[in-house]
Design an enzyme around this catalytic site. Structure first.
Site, PDB file in Angstrom:
ATOM      1  N   CYS A 190       4.588   4.409  35.341  1.00 51.94           N
ATOM      2  CA  CYS A 190       5.403   3.377  35.985  1.00 51.94           C
ATOM      3  C   CYS A 190       5.381   2.101  35.140  1.00 51.94           C
ATOM      4  CB  CYS A 190       4.849   3.051  37.371  1.00 51.94           C
ATOM      5  SG  CYS A 190       4.523   4.489  38.397  1.00 51.94           S
ATOM      6  N   MET A 191       6.124   1.115  35.554  1.00 51.48           N
ATOM      7  CA  MET A 191       6.198  -0.134  34.801  1.00 51.48           C
ATOM      8  C   MET A 191       4.818  -0.814  34.716  1.00 51.48           C
ATOM      9  SD  MET A 191       8.616  -3.463  35.418  1.00 51.48           S
ATOM     10  CE  MET A 191      10.159  -2.586  35.232  1.00 51.48           C
ATOM     11  N   ASP A 192       4.089  -0.794  35.825  1.00 51.77           N
ATOM     12  CA  ASP A 192       2.839  -1.561  35.880  1.00 51.77           C
ATOM     13  C   ASP A 192       1.612  -0.702  36.142  1.00 51.77           C
ATOM     14  OD1 ASP A 192       4.702  -3.777  35.982  1.00 51.77           O
ATOM     15  OD2 ASP A 192       4.953  -3.208  38.081  1.00 51.77           O
TER      16      ASP A 192
ATOM     17  N   ARG B 210      15.599  -1.763   1.243  1.00 51.59           N
ATOM     18  CA  ARG B 210      15.688  -2.592   2.438  1.00 51.59           C
ATOM     19  C   ARG B 210      15.994  -4.002   1.932  1.00 51.59           C
ATOM     20  NH1 ARG B 210      10.620  -2.829   6.627  1.00 51.59           N
ATOM     21  NH2 ARG B 210       9.751  -4.043   4.905  1.00 51.59           N
TER      22      ARG B 210
ATOM     23  N   LYS C 167       2.405 -10.437  11.753  1.00 58.29           N
ATOM     24  CA  LYS C 167       3.681 -10.340  12.478  1.00 58.29           C
ATOM     25  C   LYS C 167       3.473  -9.582  13.784  1.00 58.29           C
ATOM     26  CE  LYS C 167       4.752  -6.328   9.574  1.00 58.29           C
ATOM     27  NZ  LYS C 167       5.533  -5.839   8.443  1.00 58.29           N
TER      28      LYS C 167
ATOM     29  N   ARG D 193      -0.544  -7.674   0.930  1.00 57.68           N
ATOM     30  CA  ARG D 193      -0.055  -7.991   2.281  1.00 57.68           C
ATOM     31  C   ARG D 193      -0.587  -6.970   3.275  1.00 57.68           C
ATOM     32  NH1 ARG D 193       4.467  -7.665  -0.983  1.00 57.68           N
ATOM     33  NH2 ARG D 193       4.900  -5.688   0.074  1.00 57.68           N
TER      34      ARG D 193
ATOM     35  N   TYR E 101       6.851   8.826  40.661  1.00 58.09           N
ATOM     36  CA  TYR E 101       8.321   8.860  40.684  1.00 58.09           C
ATOM     37  C   TYR E 101       8.826  10.235  40.272  1.00 58.09           C
ATOM     38  CZ  TYR E 101       8.538   3.745  41.028  1.00 58.09           C
ATOM     39  OH  TYR E 101       8.435   2.447  41.438  1.00 58.09           O
TER      40      TYR E 101
ATOM     41  N   HIS F 164       8.082  -4.045  -2.154  1.00 58.68           N
ATOM     42  CA  HIS F 164       7.419  -3.306  -1.073  1.00 58.68           C
ATOM     43  C   HIS F 164       7.491  -1.813  -1.384  1.00 58.68           C
ATOM     44  CE1 HIS F 164       5.547  -2.958   2.758  1.00 58.68           C
ATOM     45  NE2 HIS F 164       6.599  -2.509   3.419  1.00 58.68           N
TER      46      HIS F 164
HETATM   47  C1  PLP Z   1       4.689  -5.173   7.700  1.00 61.34           C
HETATM   48  C2  PLP Z   1       4.688  -5.367   6.243  1.00 61.34           C
HETATM   49  C3  PLP Z   1       3.491  -5.265   5.521  1.00 61.34           C
HETATM   50  C4  PLP Z   1       2.196  -4.800   6.138  1.00 61.34           C
HETATM   51  O1  PLP Z   1       2.262  -3.400   6.292  1.00 61.34           O
HETATM   52  P1  PLP Z   1       1.002  -2.505   6.693  1.00 61.34           P
HETATM   53  O2  PLP Z   1       1.420  -1.129   6.321  1.00 61.34           O
HETATM   54  O3  PLP Z   1       0.800  -2.655   8.160  1.00 61.34           O
HETATM   55  O4  PLP Z   1      -0.153  -2.991   5.914  1.00 61.34           O
HETATM   56  C5  PLP Z   1       3.532  -5.566   4.175  1.00 61.34           C
HETATM   57  N1  PLP Z   1       4.689  -5.929   3.562  1.00 61.34           N
HETATM   58  C6  PLP Z   1       5.858  -5.995   4.220  1.00 61.34           C
HETATM   59  C7  PLP Z   1       7.083  -6.400   3.483  1.00 61.34           C
HETATM   60  C8  PLP Z   1       5.906  -5.706   5.576  1.00 61.34           C
HETATM   61  O5  PLP Z   1       7.068  -5.757   6.216  1.00 61.34           O
END
Ligand code: PLP
Length: 374
Positions: A312-314, A132, A38, A219, A265, A160
């Site tokens: 700065c931005m860039d 969540r 992600k 995950r 700035y 999770h």
């Molecule tokens: C982002 C996410 C992960 C991965 O998390 P890390 O701590 O970066 O390994 C796993 N499960 C869910 C539901 C997440 O949102």
């Protein structure tokens, strides 16, 4: 165009492979990694990382949104892609069209998904204490009734962990309770004759601190990229991980700053002595937090240089008074190694008052992503 002209990310895919092997070795043989790619693979570049991981034998991935899932499919990812977040009913057609698996965020959402005219693949989210997404683990009847709904192809059940990075006694107890609640949901489903779904529970810290869980997937996110959320975690981790990403930019020009003069700035920095300063070709639009103004550091010619003035931005300014060879066109390392010195993503994040996950995932679109040694 030359990709290392202004500001860029170098990706070390050998380090990625090293991390895949280290983490896989920590997990039971039946457990496959389902990398979290992600947020553009935590800023690394989802296409490059996804394709590389697929070549390394990883099949399945998770993302936060349908759009990210479509991008992965278009990049040639063929395995399962799980959308971890909410998908609007208006985009259910994309789930079906691109063969993406959707998280069931609770029972009413499962009913909505089931109302779509075509079959959709889903993983059922179970809330074991993070509060969540997921149907609450004690609502076993609601969870079971998801299997009664039409057109849902349920291939997974997951939860999770929310304090698996903490090793205090209360944090460990809470995590063990989450794990127990998850197993009791799985047992309940099996007891009701419901089988044929994969289970997953761990993110990176779940793998590092609770590697033995008998799950089908893990995950893994931040650890796969060879970063720890906080730099001190490196010292207690059961594996040695190598950073995949380096962040670099160029010196645009070097000049004198006389004692008493301000820079940038708001003139928020004032020289107390004769100085040499350099303008660097990277800024907050590239993901360098503006909060690092007068605070952060970068590496030039193997030496640490302080950021001065407002970012700065860039662009941003650094103090190169003690680096006489610094000249226009030279490479500057914001994250990574330079000579004998290193600023890890965790170090960088600590200076900015956050975790490496946030720093990496906010690295800008404008940065070139280059596969190289880093
Ligand atoms: C982002 C996410 C992960 C991965 O998390 P890390 O701590 O970066 O390994 C796993 N499960 C869910 C539901 C997440 O949102």
């Amino acid at each position: 165009m030359y990709q290392k002209g202004r500001a860029w990310i170098e990706l070390n895919m050998e380090h990625l492979l090293h991390n895949v092997r280290q983490l896989q070795a920590l997990l039971p043989a039946r457990c496959a990694m389902m990398p979290a790619v992600k947020a553009n693979a935590y800023g690394h570049g989802a296409k490059l990382i996804g394709r590389s991981l697929q070549q390394m034998g990883i099949r399945d991935f998770c993302v936060a949104s349908v759009k990210e899932g479509i991008e992965l499919r278009n990049a040639g990812i063929t395995g399962q892609i799980l959308v971890l977040g909410y998908t609007s009913p208006r985009d259910f057609s994309d789930l079906a069209e691109y063969g993406l698996a959707q998280t069931v965020v609770d029972y009413p959402y499962a009913v909505q998904l089931s109302g779509y005219q075509k079959p959709v693949q889903v993983h059922v989210g179970v809330d074991t204490g993070m509060h969540r997404l997921g149907e609450r683990s004690e609502n076993t009847e609601e969870i079971r009734r998801i299997w009664d709904l039409k057109r849902l192809n349920i291939t997974g059940v997951f939860s999770h962990l929310c304090v698996s990075d903490g090793m205090t006694e209360p944090e460990r107890r809470y995590t063990l309770e989450q794990i127990q609640k998850f197993w009791s949901v799985v047992r309940f489903l099996h007891g009701n004759g419901i089988h044929g779904f994969k289970i997953h529970l761990q993110g990176s810290y779940g793998i590092l601190n609770y590697p033995d869980l008998a799950c089908d997937y893990a995950r893994v996110g931040i650890a796969l990229y060879g970063a720890f959320s906080s730099p001190q975690d490196r010292t207690v981790a059961p594996v040695s991980l190598k950073p995949v990403l380096s962040l670099k930019a160029r010196i645009e020009c070097v000049k004198a700053l006389h004692a008493g003069e301000g820079a940038g700035y708001g003139l928020s920095f004032t020289a107390r002595r004769e100085m040499r300063i350099a303008a660097i070709s990277i800024g907050y639009a590239d993901g360098i937090p503006r909060g690092l103004s007068n605070k952060g550091h970068a590496l030039v010619h193997g030496k640490k240089a302080a950021m001065i003035g407002r970012i700065c931005m860039d662009q941003l300014l650094i103090d190169v008074s003690d680096i006489p060879q610094a000249a226009a066109g030279d490479e500057v390392v914001l994250i990574g190694k330079c000579g004998g010195k290193e600023i890890s993503a965790g170090d960088f994040a600590k200076e900015a008052g956050t975790i490496s996950n946030e720093i990496l995932s906010r690295l800008g679109e404008r940065l070139e992503r280059v596969v190289g040694k880093g």
